[in-house]
Design an enzyme around this catalytic site. Structure first.
Site, PDB file in Angstrom:
ATOM      1  N   HIS A   1       0.815  -1.223   0.000  1.00 23.18           N
ATOM      2  CA  HIS A   1       0.000   0.000   0.000  1.00 23.18           C
ATOM      3  C   HIS A   1       0.844   1.267   0.000  1.00 23.18           C
ATOM      4  CE1 HIS A   1       0.236   0.872   4.420  1.00 23.18           C
ATOM      5  NE2 HIS A   1       0.231  -0.435   4.572  1.00 23.18           N
TER       6      HIS A   1
ATOM      7  N   ASP B   1       6.266   0.827   6.491  1.00 20.94           N
ATOM      8  CA  ASP B   1       4.828   0.545   6.368  1.00 20.94           C
ATOM      9  C   ASP B   1       4.177   1.590   5.490  1.00 20.94           C
ATOM     10  OD1 ASP B   1       2.253  -0.298   6.655  1.00 20.94           O
ATOM     11  OD2 ASP B   1       2.027   0.349   8.718  1.00 20.94           O
TER      12      ASP B   1
ATOM     13  N   GLU C   1      -5.206   1.942   2.897  1.00 19.05           N
ATOM     14  CA  GLU C   1      -5.076   0.672   3.637  1.00 19.05           C
ATOM     15  C   GLU C   1      -5.238   0.881   5.136  1.00 19.05           C
ATOM     16  OE1 GLU C   1      -3.385  -2.541   6.041  1.00 19.05           O
ATOM     17  OE2 GLU C   1      -2.745  -0.455   5.990  1.00 19.05           O
ATOM     18  N   GLU C   2      -4.619   1.953   5.620  1.00 16.75           N
ATOM     19  CA  GLU C   2      -4.549   2.138   7.075  1.00 16.75           C
ATOM     20  C   GLU C   2      -5.923   2.381   7.699  1.00 16.75           C
ATOM     21  OE1 GLU C   2      -2.100   1.363   8.698  1.00 16.75           O
ATOM     22  OE2 GLU C   2      -0.266   1.694   7.567  1.00 16.75           O
TER      23      GLU C   2
ATOM     24  N   ASP D   1       3.226  -6.485   3.425  1.00 13.65           N
ATOM     25  CA  ASP D   1       2.888  -5.374   4.332  1.00 13.65           C
ATOM     26  C   ASP D   1       3.352  -5.649   5.763  1.00 13.65           C
ATOM     27  OD1 ASP D   1       1.923  -2.991   5.285  1.00 13.65           O
ATOM     28  OD2 ASP D   1      -0.173  -3.606   5.326  1.00 13.65           O
TER      29      ASP D   1
ATOM     30  N   HIS E   1       3.901   2.771  12.564  1.00 14.75           N
ATOM     31  CA  HIS E   1       2.963   3.876  12.857  1.00 14.75           C
ATOM     32  C   HIS E   1       3.558   4.924  13.796  1.00 14.75           C
ATOM     33  CE1 HIS E   1      -0.791   1.148  11.892  1.00 14.75           C
ATOM     34  NE2 HIS E   1       0.093   1.196  10.903  1.00 14.75           N
TER      35      HIS E   1
HETATM   36 ZN   LIG Z   1       0.759  -1.429   6.310  1.00 15.60          ZN
END
Ligand SMILES: [Zn+2]
Ligand SMILES: *[C@@H]1O[C@H](CO)[C@@H](O)[C@H](O)[C@H]1NC(C)=O
Ligand SMILES: *[C@@H]1O[C@H](CO)[C@@H](O)[C@H](O)[C@H]1NC(C)=O
Ligand SMILES: *[C@@H]1O[C@H](CO)[C@@H](O)[C@H](O)[C@H]1NC(C)=O
Ligand SMILES: *[C@@H]1O[C@H](CO)[C@@H](O)[C@H](O)[C@H]1NC(C)=O
Length: 482
Positions: free
Chosen positions: A301, A313, A347-348, A375, A445
């Site tokens: 993503h 990520d 995606e998130e 991912d 994140h």
């Molecule tokens: Zn991800």
């Protein structure tokens, strides 16, 4: 081996004999040199192990190019240029629009067939946010508001804190939660289990009368930095502001509470949700020469959180999914089926772009041969994870043997990934990349997700694995059995 030939395989070998007699496609003769596997001998081999072994040379060529040759470190350099230039790219942001334009241009210049597919995605904005412990001493708390959280009133929420270690403890102490800010100090067990506190903590606390929640970041390791992520308000439950705090601050407040110290915190958040935004899934292809309508899909993503660089990520997963196509193209290869790289958006927020892609393309479900997703980082690859029928698994067991030169011949039990899960649920064979990911949730994140956690050699190996698997599956005589 031939003596154990099942009826079905014999039938297939008959079909492949026919196809070898009528090899009328114009690309074939041009590509024979590069494609050891497409020679007449290989066509007649009925046994899958032999068919796949026919790709040993071409797999070596892909690996050599990616790991030792002209493409060495290319996926890393591409990721660095992309994330240094664009930065992080949360759903609905201008950075995400920029990221899509960047990739459209870069993959087009790379000579791939690129197009964009419009989708609608959530548009949550963080705004300014801060938290401070007022009592028993004044201390700034590092926070990251959670995706979809509401904000506080402009003057903030100042309240006494109730610290709990679990949902069970919150239930037992529900009478103490009324009017308070609930701090969750749940221990990290695994991401899959512990993330429930981030996802549902706000609604669970609101049900017992809390005014806000501060949740210990979902990470096994911390240097005092908060980690964000999506959260879900439950229907019919009051929406209260929610943010993650650091492991250190959650433990600090837990210790204070154990001593009976009264803790007061002030939380200020401007977070709000705007109307859904326009975005795109970014699609790049090498069209198959024999069955262009049949697809092996590779993916990662393009969106990220609004902190760090989104390198791990999932910039890495996106880049190796592009790199795989580049490697195949650079070698002058073109498989029977279409290789399609999809860089998902949104995606998130729960695989939003991928779900819309599935809804649109599921009419062609039977033409999806294999869906692949990376991912969980692009660190040292250790295995391919696969979900599919026994018969498809047998094929994949052979395919991963081609990865012997990079020591990743292991096929594990379950493919996974938010973005490919609709296809998996519909029965399409699915594969995901398993890397040495022990450090993944250290940076996930958070501001720590930058190029500094990436390693060029690891990305070479991931790219090689991704390219070999995708190319070989797309070029086998037959699609994988469902
Ligand atoms: Zn991800
Ligand atoms: C053709 O395929 C067979 C079977 O996989 C292999 O043993 C042989 O080396 C290949 N020949 C060429 C010229 O690539
Ligand atoms: C690839 O990266 C490695 C590790 O940083 C470095 O040693 C090597 O020289 C690089 N190769 C190229 C072609 O840039
Ligand atoms: C489904 O497949 C057909 C045949 O390849 C193609 O023409 C059509 O555009 C596809 N539809 C979608 C929604 O992808
Ligand atoms: C694979 O393992 C062999 C034997 O341990 C080692 O020599 C080689 O460097 C490894 N290759 C890679 C790409 O890790």
């Amino acid at each position: 081996m031939m003596s154990s030939c099942k009826r079905r395989l014999c039938f297939l070998s008959f079909l492949s004999l026919l196809s070898s007699l009528c090899d009328c496609h114009p690309h074939v003769s041009r590509m024979v040199g590069a494609r050891a596997a497409s020679n007449q001998t290989a066509r007649k081999v009925s046994h899958i192990a032999e068919e796949v072994a026919g790709y040993t040379d071409v797999a070596k060529q892909i690996i050599d190019l990616a790991v030792y040759g002209a493409a060495q470190n290319r996926s890393y350099r591409r990721l660095a240029d992309f994330t240094d230039t664009v930065g992080n790219r949360v759903s609905g942001s201008q950075n995400l629009e920029m990221a899509i334009k960047y990739m459209y241009k870069a993959m087009t210049q790379d000579g791939l067939d690129v197009h964009l597919e419009p989708v609608k995605i959530p548009h949550w904005v963080r705004g300014k946010e801060s938290a401070e412990m007022i009592s028993p001493r004044v201390k700034k708390l590092a926070i990251l508001g959670l995706g979809s959280s509401v904000g506080t009133p402009p003057e903030g929420i100042e309240s006494e804190v109730l610290v709990v270690q679990s949902f069970e403890e919150l239930k037992k102490r529900s009478s103490e939660a009324v009017g308070k800010i609930v701090v969750f100090n749940q221990p990290f067990v695994s991401y899959g289990l512990t993330v429930a506190y981030r996802a549902f903590g706000a609604s669970e606390a609101a049900k017992v009368g809390a005014v806000a929640t501060l949740i210990r970041s979902i990470t096994p390791f911390s240097i005092n930095s908060p980690h964000t992520g999506w959260q879900d308000y439950q229907d019919g439950v009051k929406q209260i502001p929610t943010a993650c705090i650091t492991v250190e601050d959650a433990e600090l407040m837990w210790r204070m509470a154990q001593r009976g110290q009264k803790i007061v915190v002030r939380l200020t958040m401007e977070a709000k949700t705007l109307p859904d935004a326009d975005s795109f899934n970014t699609v790049a292809e090498i069209k198959g020469w024999q069955h262009p309508e049949q697809v092996v899909l590779l993916s990662g993503h393009l969106d990220s959180w609004d902190v760090g660089q989104g390198a791990m990520d999932d910039g890495g997963g996106a880049m190796i999914s592009w790199e795989a196509l580049s490697l195949i193209k650079d070698l002058g290869l073109r498989p029977r089926r279409t290789l399609r790289t999809v860089l998902w958006t949104g995606e998130e927020q729960g695989g939003v772009g991928a779900q819309q892609y599935f809804n649109l393309h599921k009419v062609n479900l039977s033409n999806f041969d294999l869906v692949m997703e990376s991912d969980l980082g692009t660190f040292t690859p250790v295995a391919l994870q696969f979900t599919g029928s026994d018969s498809a698994r047998k094929v994949m067991e052979e395919v991963v043997q081609l990865l012997a030169p990079i020591n990743t011949t292991k096929l594990e039990a379950h493919g996974e990934g938010t973005d490919i899960s609709p296809w998996m649920q519909a029965g399409v064979p699915a594969a995901s990349l398993h890397v040495a990911d022990s450090r993944y949730f250290w940076f996930h994140h958070s501001e720590g997700d930058t190029m500094t956690v990436q390693n060029p050699q690891d990305m070479n190996l991931c790219s090689a694995l991704w390219a070999v698997v995708a190319y070989v599956v797309a070029d086998l005589e037959k699609m994988l059995d469902r």
